[in-house]
Design a protein around this motif. Structure first.
Motif, PDB file in Angstrom:
ATOM      1  N   PRO A   1      -2.737  18.074   0.195  1.00 54.76           N
ATOM      2  CA  PRO A   1      -3.051  19.044  -0.857  1.00 54.76           C
ATOM      3  C   PRO A   1      -3.086  20.480  -0.371  1.00 54.76           C
ATOM      4  N   GLY A   2      -3.431  20.709   0.899  1.00 58.30           N
ATOM      5  CA  GLY A   2      -3.367  22.070   1.417  1.00 58.30           C
ATOM      6  C   GLY A   2      -1.957  22.621   1.349  1.00 58.30           C
ATOM      7  N   HIS A   3      -0.979  21.807   1.720  1.00 59.82           N
ATOM      8  CA  HIS A   3       0.419  22.225   1.608  1.00 59.82           C
ATOM      9  C   HIS A   3       0.849  22.273   0.144  1.00 59.82           C
ATOM     10  N   GLY A   4       0.249  21.411  -0.683  1.00 58.54           N
ATOM     11  CA  GLY A   4       0.557  21.460  -2.103  1.00 58.54           C
ATOM     12  C   GLY A   4       0.147  22.773  -2.739  1.00 58.54           C
ATOM     13  N   LEU A   5      -0.964  23.329  -2.297  1.00 62.16           N
ATOM     14  CA  LEU A   5      -1.361  24.661  -2.760  1.00 62.16           C
ATOM     15  C   LEU A   5      -0.352  25.703  -2.317  1.00 62.16           C
ATOM     16  N   GLU A   6       0.126  25.544  -1.086  1.00 62.20           N
ATOM     17  CA  GLU A   6       1.077  26.496  -0.517  1.00 62.20           C
ATOM     18  C   GLU A   6       2.391  26.510  -1.303  1.00 62.20           C
ATOM     19  N   THR A   7       2.830  25.336  -1.726  1.00 60.32           N
ATOM     20  CA  THR A   7       4.102  25.252  -2.455  1.00 60.32           C
ATOM     21  C   THR A   7       3.954  25.504  -3.946  1.00 60.32           C
ATOM     22  N   GLY A   8       2.719  25.590  -4.442  1.00 65.57           N
ATOM     23  CA  GLY A   8       2.483  25.772  -5.865  1.00 65.57           C
ATOM     24  C   GLY A   8       2.427  24.474  -6.638  1.00 65.57           C
ATOM     25  N   GLY A   9       2.496  23.337  -5.949  1.00 67.42           N
ATOM     26  CA  GLY A   9       2.431  22.054  -6.629  1.00 67.42           C
ATOM     27  C   GLY A   9       1.066  21.767  -7.223  1.00 67.42           C
ATOM     28  N   LEU A  10       0.023  22.190  -6.521  1.00 65.95           N
ATOM     29  CA  LEU A  10      -1.348  22.056  -7.022  1.00 65.95           C
ATOM     30  C   LEU A  10      -1.856  23.430  -7.448  1.00 65.95           C
ATOM     31  N   PRO A  11      -2.597  23.504  -8.537  1.00 62.47           N
ATOM     32  CA  PRO A  11      -3.159  24.790  -8.945  1.00 62.47           C
ATOM     33  C   PRO A  11      -4.269  25.226  -7.995  1.00 62.47           C
ATOM     34  N   ALA A  12      -4.360  26.514  -7.751  1.00 64.44           N
ATOM     35  CA  ALA A  12      -5.375  27.040  -6.835  1.00 64.44           C
ATOM     36  C   ALA A  12      -6.786  26.734  -7.317  1.00 64.44           C
TER      37      ALA A  12
ATOM     38  N   GLY B   1       0.787  -1.229   0.000  1.00 64.56           N
ATOM     39  CA  GLY B   1       0.000   0.000   0.000  1.00 64.56           C
ATOM     40  C   GLY B   1       0.812   1.268   0.000  1.00 64.56           C
ATOM     41  N   TYR B   2       1.985   1.235   0.615  1.00 66.15           N
ATOM     42  CA  TYR B   2       2.814   2.444   0.668  1.00 66.15           C
ATOM     43  C   TYR B   2       3.213   2.872  -0.746  1.00 66.15           C
ATOM     44  N   ASN B   3       3.782   1.949  -1.495  1.00 65.93           N
ATOM     45  CA  ASN B   3       4.173   2.285  -2.873  1.00 65.93           C
ATOM     46  C   ASN B   3       2.965   2.564  -3.756  1.00 65.93           C
ATOM     47  N   ALA B   4       1.838   1.915  -3.446  1.00 66.25           N
ATOM     48  CA  ALA B   4       0.636   2.120  -4.253  1.00 66.25           C
ATOM     49  C   ALA B   4       0.121   3.548  -4.140  1.00 66.25           C
ATOM     50  N   VAL B   5       0.273   4.169  -2.980  1.00 66.88           N
ATOM     51  CA  VAL B   5      -0.152   5.564  -2.820  1.00 66.88           C
ATOM     52  C   VAL B   5       0.641   6.464  -3.749  1.00 66.88           C
ATOM     53  N   PHE B   6       1.955   6.299  -3.764  1.00 65.38           N
ATOM     54  CA  PHE B   6       2.792   7.133  -4.630  1.00 65.38           C
ATOM     55  C   PHE B   6       2.482   6.874  -6.100  1.00 65.38           C
ATOM     56  N   ALA B   7       2.295   5.604  -6.455  1.00 70.45           N
ATOM     57  CA  ALA B   7       2.007   5.275  -7.849  1.00 70.45           C
ATOM     58  C   ALA B   7       0.687   5.892  -8.302  1.00 70.45           C
ATOM     59  N   ALA B   8      -0.325   5.857  -7.444  1.00 70.16           N
ATOM     60  CA  ALA B   8      -1.628   6.402  -7.815  1.00 70.16           C
ATOM     61  C   ALA B   8      -1.570   7.913  -8.002  1.00 70.16           C
ATOM     62  N   LEU B   9      -0.824   8.593  -7.158  1.00 71.52           N
ATOM     63  CA  LEU B   9      -0.730  10.047  -7.287  1.00 71.52           C
ATOM     64  C   LEU B   9       0.117  10.438  -8.493  1.00 71.52           C
ATOM     65  N   ARG B  10       1.139   9.656  -8.804  1.00 69.28           N
ATOM     66  CA  ARG B  10       1.909   9.937 -10.025  1.00 69.28           C
ATOM     67  C   ARG B  10       1.037   9.797 -11.268  1.00 69.28           C
ATOM     68  N   ALA B  11       0.076   8.890 -11.214  1.00 71.48           N
ATOM     69  CA  ALA B  11      -0.779   8.632 -12.379  1.00 71.48           C
ATOM     70  C   ALA B  11      -1.967   9.581 -12.455  1.00 71.48           C
ATOM     71  N   GLN B  12      -2.196  10.372 -11.409  1.00 69.49           N
ATOM     72  CA  GLN B  12      -3.361  11.245 -11.372  1.00 69.49           C
ATOM     73  C   GLN B  12      -3.033  12.589 -12.011  1.00 69.49           C
ATOM     74  N   PRO B  13      -3.666  12.945 -13.123  1.00 67.43           N
ATOM     75  CA  PRO B  13      -3.358  14.234 -13.758  1.00 67.43           C
ATOM     76  C   PRO B  13      -3.843  15.408 -12.918  1.00 67.43           C
ATOM     77  N   GLY B  14      -3.324  16.579 -13.233  1.00 69.49           N
ATOM     78  CA  GLY B  14      -3.785  17.797 -12.568  1.00 69.49           C
ATOM     79  C   GLY B  14      -2.844  18.324 -11.504  1.00 69.49           C
ATOM     80  N   GLY B  15      -1.623  17.790 -11.421  1.00 67.98           N
ATOM     81  CA  GLY B  15      -0.647  18.307 -10.466  1.00 67.98           C
ATOM     82  C   GLY B  15      -0.482  17.476  -9.213  1.00 67.98           C
ATOM     83  N   TRP B  16      -1.252  16.402  -9.068  1.00 68.73           N
ATOM     84  CA  TRP B  16      -1.191  15.620  -7.832  1.00 68.73           C
ATOM     85  C   TRP B  16       0.167  14.962  -7.633  1.00 68.73           C
ATOM     86  N   ALA B  17       0.862  14.628  -8.702  1.00 66.61           N
ATOM     87  CA  ALA B  17       2.206  14.050  -8.569  1.00 66.61           C
ATOM     88  C   ALA B  17       3.190  15.037  -7.950  1.00 66.61           C
TER      89      ALA B  17
END
Length: 399
Positions: free
Chosen positions: A228-239, A195-211
């Motif tokens: 994702p809240g911190h992802g917004l803060e760092t600019g990794g996820l679009p607002a 499950g640990y690696n599966a979380v990373f794999a799923a987010l890498r495959a999810q479009p829209g900045g989730w990787a």
């Protein structure tokens, strides 16, 4: 970021703020077998990793209200005065168990965190306002390249509340447990095999900045996924990541009613939401407006704050936490009666909290604290007992 542990049946709880980064909602004392001043916590290292492990027990003493740390014997030590710029905190680390081994320490009556790190000690600092805890969304944080995680707990006269948490990040996996007064043991927080690696794999495959939420060391080794809240803060996820869903919700409830029944034990307490002038107004059974919400942005949704603030009251807070859960789980369009507590209905929309979605999907019991109000409907990874005999934290494999 306010990070919360909550007893799900407590509507108005006593808030204990820890350094501006942790908010533990302590449950009230109840008439039952006396909880001792300390209880044993056994930390088992099932990680399979060869590095040394360092353990920390930090928080707020419920006896004195002071901030500090507890040593392996459960003795409380108050932090000394800090400075500006922050000064190094005393070394509060406890040498943790080697791979395949266990260590038992004592937990005092605390609202706090059990940190653990692999390979390196954590860098804690003290300001004039208290402890500065790791904030790895900041690229200059000295703990950025350390593999670590933490559990949160409250131990008081009402018992033990101990959880695993991913509200700030998903990283080195662990499970929590408690041996209850009747001798049985309950646990939660364990990932499925792989499950640990599966979380990373799923987010890498999810479009829209989730990787972009994934943090690695310079050598490419994975350290964590930011929430994702911190992802917004760092600019990794679009607002704008939640805008489409929010707009559809606002449009839907311009012409129909969203009914919120915030207390499972009070089915007749209902509030009715309708959007007017771009504001969702909630009325009670008499038709009086009791609270209103501006259209929330992604940050308000992922962190359950700002436009979805949830004060410790009996009206706005319970409605807000219900909305927050509905937005993160994307159930507000499929069910006009909230909260929707059936996990089969969660994360079905293309616009959703994919971080929470993939973490819950990889938990053996489906439970996690992937956002602050993940306990709506009791989907949080929390163990509790009013007469705890033993607590457990198990460090699991990173696989």
């Amino acid at each position: 970021m306010l990070h919360r542990i909550k007893h799900p049946l407590v509507a108005v709880a006593a808030a204990v703020a820890l350094l501006g980064t942790l908010l533990v909602w302590a449950a009230p004392s109840q008439a039952r077998a006396a909880v001792p001043a300390t209880i044993p916590l056994t930390i088992k290292n099932s990680s399979g990793r060869g590095e040394p492990v360092y353990v920390y027990n930090i928080g707020t003493s419920l006896t004195t209200g002071q901030q500090g740390w507890a040593d392996a014997n459960g003795t409380f030590h108050a932090w000394p005065a800090g400075g500006n710029p922050p000064t190094p905190a005393p070394d509060a680390s406890i040498a943790g168990p080697a791979a395949g081994q266990s260590l038992t320490i004592r937990m005092p009556k605390f609202s706090g965190r059990i940190y653990f790190s692999y390979g390196r000690k954590l860098d804690f600092r003290l300001t004039t306002g208290g402890l500065v805890q790791p904030a790895v969304q900041n690229p200059s944080d000295p703990n950025r390249n350390i593999l670590f995680n933490w559990s949160e707990y409250t131990l008081n006269d009402g018992g033990l509340w101990l959880n695993s948490t991913q509200v700030d990040m998903f990283s080195a996996p662990y499970a929590v447990g408690v041996r209850r007064g009747d001798g049985t043991t309950i646990s939660t927080g364990r990932l499925k095999s792989g499950g640990y690696n599966a979380v990373f794999a799923a987010l890498r495959a999810q479009p829209g900045g989730w990787a972009n939420l994934i943090q690695t060391r310079t050598d490419g080794s994975v350290l964590r996924v930011l929430s994702p809240g911190h992802g917004l803060e760092t600019g990794g996820l679009p607002a704008s990541v939640m805008n489409d869903y929010v707009n559809r919700v606002w449009q839907r409830y311009t012409t129909s009613t969203l009914t919120v029944t915030p207390f499972a034990n009070q089915p007749n307490t209902k509030y009715y939401g309708r959007v007017s002038g771009n504001v969702m107004n909630f009325t009670n059974g008499s038709g009086a407006v009791v609270t209103s919400f501006q259209k929330p942005d992604a940050d308000s949704i992922f962190r359950c704050h700002k436009l979805l603030d949830a004060p410790n009251d009996a009206v706005r807070g319970p409605i807000s936490r219900t909305l927050c859960a509905g937005f993160n789980r994307s159930t507000l369009l499929t069910n006009p009666n909230q909260p929707d507590t059936s996990s089969a209905n969660f994360y079905r929309d293309a616009v959703t909290n994919h971080y929470a979605r993939v973490i819950h999907a990889q938990m053996t019991d489906g439970k996690a604290y992937a956002f602050a109000f993940d306990d709506v409907g009791n989907h949080e990874s929390l163990v509790h007992d009013g007469n705890p005999q033993q607590a457990y934290v198990t460090l699991d494999p990173l696989s």
